[in-house]
Design an enzyme around this catalytic site. Structure first.
Site: not given
Lengths: 504, 112
Positions: A368-370
């Protein structure tokens, strides 16, 4: 209140004005009708995306403008259309009528009810295709969207306004994760506003969609949800339009400052529908016969997921697109496209699913990048360790299967890993609230479960939650705030756990 | 033969702005079936662009007003009793409605 005389007067005035203006209509004639796509001559004033009406009553949308011809995708059955039939333009861009009455309903991408109830009236017309909000209107993802699934909320957290892809083979639990996420948005208190959930079914079997609706209904989650269905038996045009319709509905609620969760189930079938339309339209085919704008098809849809800033209402649209892979191949054309568009992916693997690890999340390939920025301090305080220990366990477990003697530290790490894997298992449609997620993860990470047999971990967890809920409601209240637990609270939890272990 | 070349042939089929049957037949002899079909379609389109059809509910004589409205176009008058009253002008793919039938149709669609 308008008087009845006034209404009649208004109607009479309207009647008097009928025919006073010269009516100009732009018309065309059907030249060809192939697989839901009509080629027409004339219609020189038609615009891309404009609705047109055919003589026999059906409607369509303009998709191609050529020098002499216009290509139209039909929004209904194409059986009775003949060569030479008249087509009229409407001057309207394809849009859907949306109002609060849509909550709890099942509709098609044109807004027509599929649940046998009345048609939605007096709705606001929202265009299906819209430019996504710009950078000035947005703010970074900062609020969590809890799915109620321990593995996701702890290791692959999702934030409001994020686009998180759920990817995996068939029958690996992709839709279950989406439904769990919807069920978990149910408000805990009367004052709490639910997150509006929109489930867009694209090319699904009607029986599957019926099951989803049934599940949502059983969980009392339908009253804050909307189901947009373009089934496998519907024309490709409706399947192509379905996610845009879902997004348009979400934008209606976004404008009201609400938080919305949209699930696109699934974008692989959406790409197939668009490929079918493009091939019939004779657009040049590229890789895997998809047209050149297949990337733009999904990027313009997912770009509409947004977290608006306070000046613009502070609403959000979180998108959970689903992609079905073939033989766990995430390097195929559509999966790689959507992976690159989204802000992370939850990768489900069939061998994990078959070995009983459910949800079958491959932690190594999921990211999950953010979402990390949106995670609550409570979960953050235990999840960092969890991901690391699980990765180490997977590494060690693959070596350990060759046999041979292991040192004490390695054995201990493998045992811990087994317990982590076990605690992250979760039955379908039983999302957990944050305090219970914390209790489970904290118990395993802090080593409190080291002396509990692996095969009894799940039973332990269930009873442990009930025990804490019954005997230590203060702990639950403290953890509900989402703040990092104080040393005092942690000591209380440890004491309660030891107390429970004595009676377990 | 592609569509552009057929379009050129359509333009060449006219002599002094009148369709020449000799040229048309000689062109048609050299075309395949599909090309001929496209050629006929394009001839029809070209004819439609050149002509303006004025439909009236009664037998109409030539009206200079229409000739002024559509200069460089041939005005074709036709009788259409279904219009009841008024006129309908068809200029290629644009239709101008100013008749009682259209007014009644509008009222019906408004009510229903």
């Amino acid at each position: 209140m308008i008087d009845s005389k006034d209404i009649i007067k208004q109607l009479e005035d309207r009647l008097m004005t009928f025919g006073q203006d010269l009516k100009v209509q732009n018309i065309g004639r059907v030249v060809k009708n192939t697989d839901g796509v009509v080629v027409a001559s004339g219609l020189s004033n038609a615009k891309i995306g404009e609705i047109v009406y055919l003589e026999e009553g059906s409607s369509g949308v303009v998709l191609n403008l050529d020098e002499d011809y216009v290509s139209i995708i039909l929004l209904g059955k194409a059986d009775s259309i003949k060569e030479g039939d008249e087509i009229k333009i409407s001057g309207k861009i394809l849009s859907i009528d949306v109002s609060d009455e849509l909550l709890g309903r099942v509709i098609n991408p044109l807004g027509e009810p599929l649940d046998g109830k009345a048609r939605i009236k007096n709705g606001k017309s929202i265009p299906l295709e819209r430019i996504a909000p710009g950078v000035i209107e947005r703010e970074s993802v900062n609020t969590p969207l809890k799915t109620g699934i321990k593995a996701i909320d702890s290791m692959i957290p999702i934030g409001r306004g994020q686009r998180e892809l759920i990817i995996g083979d068939r029958q690996t639990g992709k839709t279950s994760i989406a439904i769990d996420a919807i069920i978990n948005q149910k408000p805990m208190t009367k004052d709490q506003q639910p997150i509006i959930c929109i489930y867009v079914a694209i090319g699904q079997k009607q029986s599957t969609v019926a099951q989803v609706i049934d599940k949502l209904s059983q969980a009392n989650s339908l009253n804050y949800s909307i189901v947009v269905n373009a089934g496998a038996s519907d024309p490709a045009s409706l399947q192509y339009l379905a996610p845009y319709a879902g997004c348009a509905i979400a934008e209606y609620f976004l404008e009201k400052g609400k938080d919305v969760l949209v699930i696109y189930d699934d974008l692989s079938k959406h790409a197939w529908a668009y490929r079918q339309i493009s091939l019939v339209l004779r657009r040049p085919a590229g890789r895997e016969a998809y047209p050149g704008d297949i990337f733009y098809l999904h990027s313009r849809l997912l770009e509409r997921a947004v977290k608006l800033n306070k000046e613009n209402g502070n609403g959000s649209i979180t998108a959970l697109p689903i992609i079905e892979t073939q033989a766990n191949d995430i390097s195929a054309y559509i999966p790689t496209n959507v992976i690159s568009i989204t802000d992370g992916q939850i990768y489900l693997q069939s061998d994990l699913f078959n070995s009983g690890i459910r949800p079958a999340i491959n932690v190594g390939n999921s990211v999950s990048r953010v979402g990390g920025a949106a995670q609550t301090q409570a979960i953050k305080s235990v999840s960092g360790k969890l991901r690391l220990e699980l990765a180490q366990y997977r590494e060690l477990a693959s070596f350990a299967q060759f046999g041979g003697e292991l040192d004490a530290a390695t054995s201990q790490q493998i045992e811990r890993g087994k317990r982590i894997t076990e605690i992250l298992k979760q039955p379908r449609f039983q999302p957990l609230s944050e305090p219970f997620e914390f209790l489970s993860i904290n118990a395993v990470v802090s080593g409190l479960l080291n002396d509990v047999p692996v095969d009894r971990i799940q039973a332990f967890e269930k009873d442990y939650h009930a025990f804490i809920k019954r005997n230590y409601p203060k702990i639950i209240d403290n953890l509900s705030k989402g703040e990092k637990p104080t040393d005092e609270v942690l000591k209380q939890i440890e004491k309660a756990t030891q107390e429970f272990k004595k009676i377990f | 033969m592609n569509r552009k070349k057929l379009k050129t042939l359509v333009l060449e089929s006219y002599k002094n702005d009148i369709l020449d049957s000799n040229i048309v037949y000689s062109i048609a002899n050299f075309l395949t079936r599909s090309e001929l079909k496209e050629y006929i379609n394009q001839l029809k389109n070209h004819e439609n662009k050149k002509n303006v059809i004025v439909l009236t509910s009664f037998a109409a004589n030539s009206n200079k007003g229409f000739e002024k409205l559509f200069p460089n176009k041939k005005i074709v008058y036709k009788k259409d009793p279904s219009l009841m009253l008024g006129v309908k002008v068809v200029d290629n793919d644009n239709v101008y409605e100013f008749n009682l039938k259209n007014t009644l149709d509008n009222i019906i669609s408004y009510i229903t």
